[in-house]
Design a protein around this motif. Structure first.
Motif, PDB file in Angstrom:
ATOM      1  N   LEU A 244      -1.294  11.993   3.204  1.00 45.65           N
ATOM      2  CA  LEU A 244      -1.630  11.379   1.919  1.00 45.65           C
ATOM      3  C   LEU A 244      -0.595  10.331   1.527  1.00 45.65           C
ATOM      4  CD1 LEU A 244      -2.821  14.490  -0.121  1.00 45.65           C
ATOM      5  CD2 LEU A 244      -4.216  12.502   0.496  1.00 45.65           C
ATOM      6  N   THR A 245       0.622  10.481   2.061  1.00 49.99           N
ATOM      7  CA  THR A 245       1.682   9.516   1.826  1.00 49.99           C
ATOM      8  C   THR A 245       2.162   8.973   3.164  1.00 49.99           C
ATOM      9  OG1 THR A 245       3.896   9.219   0.898  1.00 49.99           O
ATOM     10  CG2 THR A 245       3.404  11.360   1.804  1.00 49.99           C
ATOM     11  N   PRO A 246       2.503   7.688   3.267  1.00 49.32           N
ATOM     12  CA  PRO A 246       2.924   7.119   4.550  1.00 49.32           C
ATOM     13  C   PRO A 246       4.077   7.863   5.203  1.00 49.32           C
ATOM     14  CG  PRO A 246       2.446   5.354   3.005  1.00 49.32           C
ATOM     15  CD  PRO A 246       2.361   6.634   2.232  1.00 49.32           C
ATOM     16  N   THR A 247       5.074   8.276   4.423  1.00 48.90           N
ATOM     17  CA  THR A 247       6.205   9.000   5.004  1.00 48.90           C
ATOM     18  C   THR A 247       5.752  10.300   5.632  1.00 48.90           C
ATOM     19  OG1 THR A 247       7.660   8.041   3.329  1.00 48.90           O
ATOM     20  CG2 THR A 247       8.481   9.960   4.526  1.00 48.90           C
ATOM     21  N   GLY A 248       4.872  11.015   4.956  1.00 44.09           N
ATOM     22  CA  GLY A 248       4.336  12.259   5.513  1.00 44.09           C
ATOM     23  C   GLY A 248       3.540  12.021   6.774  1.00 44.09           C
ATOM     24  N   ALA A 249       2.792  10.915   6.813  1.00 39.78           N
ATOM     25  CA  ALA A 249       2.011  10.603   7.999  1.00 39.78           C
ATOM     26  C   ALA A 249       2.910  10.355   9.207  1.00 39.78           C
ATOM     27  CB  ALA A 249       1.136   9.373   7.738  1.00 39.78           C
ATOM     28  N   LEU A 250       3.995   9.608   9.002  1.00 38.80           N
ATOM     29  CA  LEU A 250       4.910   9.330  10.109  1.00 38.80           C
ATOM     30  C   LEU A 250       5.640  10.591  10.547  1.00 38.80           C
ATOM     31  CD1 LEU A 250       6.376   5.897   8.987  1.00 38.80           C
ATOM     32  CD2 LEU A 250       4.710   6.326  10.801  1.00 38.80           C
ATOM     33  N   ALA A 251       6.020  11.439   9.588  1.00 38.35           N
ATOM     34  CA  ALA A 251       6.682  12.697   9.943  1.00 38.35           C
ATOM     35  C   ALA A 251       5.740  13.592  10.743  1.00 38.35           C
ATOM     36  CB  ALA A 251       7.150  13.417   8.680  1.00 38.35           C
ATOM     37  N   ALA A 252       4.486  13.663  10.339  1.00 39.44           N
ATOM     38  CA  ALA A 252       3.510  14.466  11.070  1.00 39.44           C
ATOM     39  C   ALA A 252       3.282  13.918  12.470  1.00 39.44           C
ATOM     40  CB  ALA A 252       2.194  14.515  10.293  1.00 39.44           C
ATOM     41  N   LEU A 253       3.251  12.593  12.592  1.00 42.06           N
ATOM     42  CA  LEU A 253       3.072  11.978  13.908  1.00 42.06           C
ATOM     43  C   LEU A 253       4.249  12.320  14.820  1.00 42.06           C
ATOM     44  CD1 LEU A 253       1.474  10.102  15.773  1.00 42.06           C
ATOM     45  CD2 LEU A 253       2.666   8.163  14.718  1.00 42.06           C
ATOM     46  N   ALA A 254       5.459  12.299  14.271  1.00 42.57           N
ATOM     47  CA  ALA A 254       6.642  12.624  15.065  1.00 42.57           C
ATOM     48  C   ALA A 254       6.638  14.077  15.520  1.00 42.57           C
ATOM     49  CB  ALA A 254       7.901  12.339  14.259  1.00 42.57           C
TER      50      ALA A 254
ATOM     51  N   ALA B 121      -3.757   4.733   9.733  1.00 42.40           N
ATOM     52  CA  ALA B 121      -4.488   3.469   9.721  1.00 42.40           C
ATOM     53  C   ALA B 121      -4.682   2.869   8.328  1.00 42.40           C
ATOM     54  CB  ALA B 121      -5.837   3.645  10.418  1.00 42.40           C
ATOM     55  N   PRO B 122      -5.026   3.656   7.274  1.00 43.62           N
ATOM     56  CA  PRO B 122      -5.296   3.028   5.972  1.00 43.62           C
ATOM     57  C   PRO B 122      -4.155   2.185   5.438  1.00 43.62           C
ATOM     58  CG  PRO B 122      -6.112   5.280   5.980  1.00 43.62           C
ATOM     59  CD  PRO B 122      -5.339   5.101   7.257  1.00 43.62           C
ATOM     60  N   TRP B 123      -2.916   2.672   5.546  1.00 42.44           N
ATOM     61  CA  TRP B 123      -1.815   1.886   4.974  1.00 42.44           C
ATOM     62  C   TRP B 123      -1.218   0.903   5.976  1.00 42.44           C
ATOM     63  CZ3 TRP B 123       2.913   2.715   7.345  1.00 42.44           C
ATOM     64  CH2 TRP B 123       3.076   3.917   8.044  1.00 42.44           C
ATOM     65  N   VAL B 124      -1.311   1.208   7.283  1.00 43.38           N
ATOM     66  CA  VAL B 124      -0.793   0.263   8.280  1.00 43.38           C
ATOM     67  C   VAL B 124      -1.645  -1.000   8.319  1.00 43.38           C
ATOM     68  CG1 VAL B 124      -0.427  -0.128  10.731  1.00 43.38           C
ATOM     69  CG2 VAL B 124       0.304   2.019   9.711  1.00 43.38           C
ATOM     70  N   ILE B 125      -2.950  -0.816   8.434  1.00 44.69           N
ATOM     71  CA  ILE B 125      -3.840  -1.981   8.538  1.00 44.69           C
ATOM     72  C   ILE B 125      -3.895  -2.728   7.214  1.00 44.69           C
ATOM     73  CG2 ILE B 125      -6.218  -2.698   8.968  1.00 44.69           C
ATOM     74  CD1 ILE B 125      -6.454  -0.400  10.948  1.00 44.69           C
ATOM     75  N   ALA B 126      -3.933  -1.979   6.105  1.00 41.93           N
ATOM     76  CA  ALA B 126      -3.943  -2.650   4.802  1.00 41.93           C
ATOM     77  C   ALA B 126      -2.677  -3.480   4.628  1.00 41.93           C
ATOM     78  CB  ALA B 126      -4.062  -1.619   3.681  1.00 41.93           C
ATOM     79  N   GLY B 127      -1.565  -2.980   5.136  1.00 34.67           N
ATOM     80  CA  GLY B 127      -0.316  -3.721   5.031  1.00 34.67           C
ATOM     81  C   GLY B 127      -0.362  -5.052   5.749  1.00 34.67           C
ATOM     82  N   PHE B 128      -1.111  -5.110   6.838  1.00 31.01           N
ATOM     83  CA  PHE B 128      -1.231  -6.360   7.595  1.00 31.01           C
ATOM     84  C   PHE B 128      -2.263  -7.312   6.986  1.00 31.01           C
ATOM     85  CE2 PHE B 128       0.737  -3.938  11.082  1.00 31.01           C
ATOM     86  CZ  PHE B 128       1.690  -4.862  11.489  1.00 31.01           C
TER      87      PHE B 128
ATOM     88  N   ALA C 262       0.829  -1.208   0.000  1.00 31.53           N
ATOM     89  CA  ALA C 262       0.000   0.000   0.000  1.00 31.53           C
ATOM     90  C   ALA C 262       0.862   1.256   0.000  1.00 31.53           C
ATOM     91  CB  ALA C 262      -0.926  -0.023   1.221  1.00 31.53           C
ATOM     92  N   ARG C 263       1.532   1.523  -1.130  1.00 34.72           N
ATOM     93  CA  ARG C 263       2.458   2.656  -1.199  1.00 34.72           C
ATOM     94  C   ARG C 263       1.752   3.960  -1.543  1.00 34.72           C
ATOM     95  NH1 ARG C 263       6.421  -1.129  -4.712  1.00 34.72           N
ATOM     96  NH2 ARG C 263       7.530  -2.159  -3.015  1.00 34.72           N
ATOM     97  N   ASN C 264       0.633   3.899  -2.232  1.00 36.13           N
ATOM     98  CA  ASN C 264      -0.072   5.106  -2.655  1.00 36.13           C
ATOM     99  C   ASN C 264      -1.384   5.283  -1.908  1.00 36.13           C
ATOM    100  OD1 ASN C 264       1.881   5.836  -4.669  1.00 36.13           O
ATOM    101  ND2 ASN C 264       1.065   4.198  -5.947  1.00 36.13           N
ATOM    102  N   VAL C 265      -1.393   4.832  -0.662  1.00 36.76           N
ATOM    103  CA  VAL C 265      -2.590   4.894   0.177  1.00 36.76           C
ATOM    104  C   VAL C 265      -2.376   5.959   1.251  1.00 36.76           C
ATOM    105  CG1 VAL C 265      -4.044   3.565   1.759  1.00 36.76           C
ATOM    106  CG2 VAL C 265      -3.039   2.458  -0.248  1.00 36.76           C
ATOM    107  N   PRO C 266      -3.389   6.832   1.478  1.00 36.60           N
ATOM    108  CA  PRO C 266      -4.685   6.914   0.791  1.00 36.60           C
ATOM    109  C   PRO C 266      -4.704   7.877  -0.386  1.00 36.60           C
ATOM    110  CG  PRO C 266      -4.707   8.374   2.657  1.00 36.60           C
ATOM    111  CD  PRO C 266      -3.322   7.738   2.639  1.00 36.60           C
ATOM    112  N   GLN C 267      -3.531   8.298  -0.857  1.00 36.25           N
ATOM    113  CA  GLN C 267      -3.426   9.321  -1.890  1.00 36.25           C
ATOM    114  C   GLN C 267      -4.333   9.044  -3.093  1.00 36.25           C
ATOM    115  OE1 GLN C 267       0.646  10.322  -3.389  1.00 36.25           O
ATOM    116  NE2 GLN C 267      -0.143   9.508  -5.312  1.00 36.25           N
TER     117      GLN C 267
END
Length: 439
Positions: free
Chosen positions: A128-138, A154-161, A32-37
């Motif tokens: 919109l991108t996983p990297t941006g989500a983690l940076a924002a969380l930090a 959640a969209p890309w973490v849970i989808a990944g599992f 899920a690299r382009n999720v949720p973009q």
């Protein structure tokens, strides 16, 4: 073939009519690299216009953050320039990673803007991108903001599992995505100026001509404002550089081999995004004369940025005229990377309009370092056996000679979990706002 105006540059493909595909929800053949973009763009009526608005709006947010960070007129100019005009965003735009570039513009806004709904919305867009989500969380400064960021992941973490798609990243591929040395400054010098993307073709010509030297000078000048940077931003900057250096030293490949989801780390240079708020804060704290030097160095380390990013102008793309009716489509012997009219590579636009059975294979020097997805590999082995392809869930087969054959396999509806996660992402700012109000 149906022509249309779109954004198409390397990893960036935004067509006028984006489809809510399985891949867009994170339940396709690839991670899920382009999720949720992609799913978000599929929901809006004018996705090309929406992508443009997000990029421009994010750049404006970065300029505002720089203005707030400045303690003098020249300090504001330096901070605004460092925030908006830096190699990181230019190179990521040229790589077609527009949402990551937007996130890089948003992180100083998230870190330095006044508390309230603004940083929460900034975190939402950055996710919109996983990297941006983690940076924002930090960078989250309140419990409400942290809640928003966690929900947005959640969209890309849970989808990944849960997704059936198999991760394709391999330890061998990490070397291909390691930070790259630039003329006269090497790899560490390139990263010091927030440059050094792995793909030399996505780097402005000025970087190859030696202008990266000004990035090293800029880093030295910014050290004069380092004490004014908050301890938290300093720590995040160190973490960002540590991840980039680990990728350069080949340490990330050791992790990818055994840690699920570690493929997110293999492009180590992108984690310099965590250092951008500290750079902006340091620039704003400089004395006026020193700030003027910093502003000049920031401009000079990538002086051809406007000309370079002109490659992002809208282009004409053609999508296969297929009556897919939502069914999974197999293109036999169609490469995953195509070329624009000017020869620039671009991801197959069909993957944004149809439920394409994707490969995900990566070859370096004729050697496969990322294996293709199992379903694609199985389908390509027996492309003429329609019953076999139907059993794989493939409903439409497109052959190189233009023939389009229906196998009889029905369309799969959107994954309910994927839709629920997308809905959760959409309401994340509201949920965090309620938390903020209670606090």
């Amino acid at each position: 073939m149906v022509p249309g105006e779109a954004f198409a540059l390397r990893d960036m493909v935004v067509v006028p009519e984006m489809a809510l595909t399985h891949a867009a929800l994170g339940f396709g053949d690839l991670p899920a690299r382009n999720v949720p973009q992609d799913a978000v763009l599929a929901l809006v009526p004018w996705p090309v216009l929406a992508a443009r608005a997000i990029v421009i709006g994010s750049a404006c947010a970065a300029a505002y953050a720089g203005f707030r960070a400045g303690t003098s007129t020249f300090g504001r100019a330096a901070a605004m320039t460092v925030a908006v005009w830096n190699p990181f965003v230019v190179e990521r735009l040229l790589q077609g990673q527009w949402s990551l570039a937007a996130a890089a513009w948003l992180v100083p806004f998230i870190a330095l803007a006044a508390r309230g709904i603004g940083p929460i919305v900034g975190s939402w867009v950055a996710s919109l991108t996983p990297t941006g989500a983690l940076a924002a969380l930090a960078l989250a400064r309140t419990r409400g903001q942290a809640l928003a960021c966690a929900l947005c992941c959640a969209p890309w973490v849970i989808a990944g599992f849960l997704a059936t798609g198999t991760g394709t990243a391999s330890p061998a591929s990490s070397t291909a995505f390691a930070p790259r040395a630039e003329r006269w400054v090497g790899t560490l010098g390139a990263m010091a100026g927030l440059g050094g993307i792995w793909n030399a073709e996505a780097s402005p010509a000025s970087r190859g001509a030696g202008f990266a030297v000004f990035g090293v000078v800029l880093a030295i000048v910014l050290a004069g404002g380092w004490r004014a940077v908050s301890p938290r931003l300093r720590v995040l900057a160190v973490v960002g550089f540590a991840l980039a250096v680990a990728s350069w030293l080949g340490l990330v490949g050791l992790v990818i081999g055994w840690l699920p989801g570690a493929g997110l780390l293999r492009d180590g240079q992108k984690w310099l995004i965590l250092a951008i708020p500290a750079f902006v804060s340091a620039a704003g704290a400089l004395r006026p004369r020193v700030a003027a030097v910093a502003c000049a160095c920031a401009l000079l380390q990538v002086p051809d940025a406007p000309a370079a990013v002109s490659q992002l102008r809208p282009a004409r793309v053609e999508l296969p005229a297929i009556d897919d009716r939502g069914r999974d489509v197999l293109f036999v012997d169609r490469p995953g990377l195509l070329s624009r009219a000017d020869g620039v590579p671009v991801v197959d636009p069909a993957t944004k309009a149809f439920n394409v059975v994707e490969s995900g294979e990566l070859r370096i020097d004729a050697r496969v370092v990322d294996a293709p997805s199992p379903r694609w590999q199985a389908a390509q082995a027996r492309p003429g056996d329609l019953d076999y392809l139907a059993d794989l869930g493939i409903g439409v087969v497109v052959y190189p000679d233009g023939r389009v054959v229906v196998t009889g396999a029905p369309a799969r509806g959107p994954e309910p979990v994927g839709l629920a996660l997308l809905a959760l992402w959409c309401v994340a700012p509201l949920a965090s706002r309620l938390k903020l109000t209670k606090d």
